[in-house]
Motif scaffolding. Structure first.
Motif, short mmCIF file in Angstrom:
data_model
loop_
_atom_site.label_atom_id
_atom_site.label_comp_id
_atom_site.label_asym_id
_atom_site.label_seq_id
_atom_site.Cartn_x
_atom_site.Cartn_y
_atom_site.Cartn_z
N GLU A 69 -11.88 -4.89 1.18
CA GLU A 69 -10.87 -4.93 0.11
C GLU A 69 -9.53 -4.51 0.70
O GLU A 69 -9.33 -3.35 1.07
CB GLU A 69 -11.27 -4.00 -1.03
CG GLU A 69 -12.57 -4.37 -1.72
CD GLU A 69 -12.46 -5.71 -2.45
OE1 GLU A 69 -11.34 -6.04 -2.92
OE2 GLU A 69 -13.48 -6.41 -2.54
N GLY A 127 -12.08 3.74 5.86
CA GLY A 127 -11.65 2.64 5.02
C GLY A 127 -10.68 1.68 5.66
O GLY A 127 -10.29 0.69 5.04
N ALA A 186 -4.15 0.98 2.52
CA ALA A 186 -3.92 2.38 2.13
C ALA A 186 -4.40 3.32 3.24
O ALA A 186 -3.73 4.29 3.59
CB ALA A 186 -4.63 2.70 0.81
N ALA A 187 -5.57 3.00 3.82
CA ALA A 187 -6.09 3.81 4.92
C ALA A 187 -5.19 3.68 6.15
O ALA A 187 -4.94 4.66 6.86
CB ALA A 187 -7.51 3.38 5.26
N ASN A 204 -7.59 -1.25 -0.19
CA ASN A 204 -8.17 -0.04 0.37
C ASN A 204 -7.87 0.07 1.86
O ASN A 204 -7.59 1.16 2.37
CB ASN A 204 -9.69 -0.04 0.17
CG ASN A 204 -10.08 -0.02 -1.30
OD1 ASN A 204 -9.32 0.45 -2.14
ND2 ASN A 204 -11.25 -0.54 -1.61
N ALA A 205 -7.92 -1.07 2.56
CA ALA A 205 -7.69 -1.06 4.00
C ALA A 205 -6.26 -0.68 4.36
O ALA A 205 -6.03 0.15 5.25
CB ALA A 205 -8.03 -2.43 4.59
N SER A 212 -6.36 -4.48 10.04
CA SER A 212 -7.61 -4.24 9.30
C SER A 212 -8.55 -5.43 9.40
O SER A 212 -9.77 -5.26 9.50
CB SER A 212 -7.28 -3.92 7.84
OG SER A 212 -6.60 -2.69 7.74
N ASP A 234 -12.01 -1.73 5.56
CA ASP A 234 -12.58 -2.11 4.26
C ASP A 234 -12.27 -3.58 3.96
O ASP A 234 -11.14 -4.04 4.15
CB ASP A 234 -11.97 -1.22 3.16
CG ASP A 234 -12.75 -1.28 1.86
OD1 ASP A 234 -12.92 -2.39 1.31
OD2 ASP A 234 -13.19 -0.22 1.40
N GLY A 253 0.84 -1.19 0.00
CA GLY A 253 0.00 0.00 0.00
C GLY A 253 0.87 1.23 0.00
O GLY A 253 2.02 1.19 0.43
#
Length: 294
Positions: A253, A248, A259-260, A256-257, A214, A251, A200
């Protein structure tokens, strides 16, 4: 513990008798040596800083010197944190910013994950958390197995359950604690093993990032907060920061998780950029070409 580990622990106890301002001065001097000699820590920090897409508004050479000075302080302050009485250690906390977020999450009783990056004095953060609630702290055993008893003994003042962040047994323990509405502490920027993480963006470049946090948040519905203890100048103490997690982070996905998750780490670092452990190699694992291209 082995005899030489006892000697290390004894030296820590002796150092811990010094005032924090003296320990930080010694640490800054050690950091100066790191910045002006060729050594693995400096090379790792230079490697990481050369890859991030930000300069924090400062010339990178000056930034590197300041960051290594803070890294030196982090080594010496451990003696004060680990060997002092919990009440004396907690007295070093001068201010808590965002404490209302922590209190609200505890009151909700649906589980709480504290994401504590390698930033500032996270050992002091552990003491503060333990003073407020029961907590399970996930940790990765050191590469030198003989050091693990030292870590456990040094952290003996904590009322926390120390959980190895590896293997199915440790993961089950964390899930159970959160499912029961409890609190878990995790280092979110600890690089996972190959095949156990997801790439990420971290300051504009792909970094191998853990997925455990996550997944815990997604499956338990627990709240996620970021936290760190900012080191004040001249050994004046620390300010604790508690920040909300970016949208997110739970998330389903994973791209996305994570990255957040990395955005949350970046938000913390921007508050005290010199105090991040830049010598911890976030970019040691290389992503596949298609991930790099994204």
């Amino acid at each position: 513990m082995r005899w030489y580990i006892w000697i290390i622990y004894g030296l820590l106890r002796l150092l811990g008798q010094l005032p924090l301002r003296i320990l930080h001065a010694l640490g800054a001097g050690f950091g100066w040596l790191l910045a002006h000699t060729d050594n693995p820590m400096r090379r790792k920090a230079e490697h990481t800083l050369s890859r991030i897409n930000t300069s924090f508004g400062e010339e990178k050479r000056h930034f590197l010197c300041a960051a290594l000075a803070e890294a030196g302080k982090s080594f010496f302050e451990i003696a004060k944190i680990w060997t002092g009485a919990p009440a004396r250690t907690l007295a070093l906390v001068r201010e808590v910013r965002g404490g209302e977020l922590f209190d609200a999450a505890l009151a909700a009783r649906r589980g709480l994950i504290i994401a504590a990056p390698h930033l500032g004095c996270f050992e002091l953060l552990n003491y503060w958390l333990c003073s407020r609630t029961r907590i399970a702290i996930a940790y990765r055993p050191p590469r030198q197995a003989e050091l693990e008893p030292l870590l456990i003994r040094a952290r003996g003042g904590l009322s926390a359950e120390q959980v190895r962040a590896e293997g199915s047994a440790g993961v089950r323990t964390l899930f159970k604690r959160l499912a029961a509405g409890g609190v878990v502490g995790i280092l979110p920027d600890q690089e996972p093993k190959q095949g156990e993480g997801e790439f990420g963006p971290f300051f504009g470049r792909p970094a191998l990032t853990m997925v455990l946090l996550s997944r815990l948040a997604q499956r338990t519905g627990a709240t996620v907060l970021f936290a760190f203890a900012e080191r004040l100048p001249r050994g004046q103490g620390y300010v604790l920061h508690i920040l909300p997690a970016p949208d997110g982070i739970a998330d389903p996905e994973l791209p996305n998780a994570v990255a957040a998750l990395n955005r949350g780490i970046e938000n913390c670092i921007r508050l005290a950029p010199h105090q991040y452990q830049w010598h911890y190699k976030r970019y040691s694992a290389q992503p596949p070409a298609n991930v790099e291209a994204r």
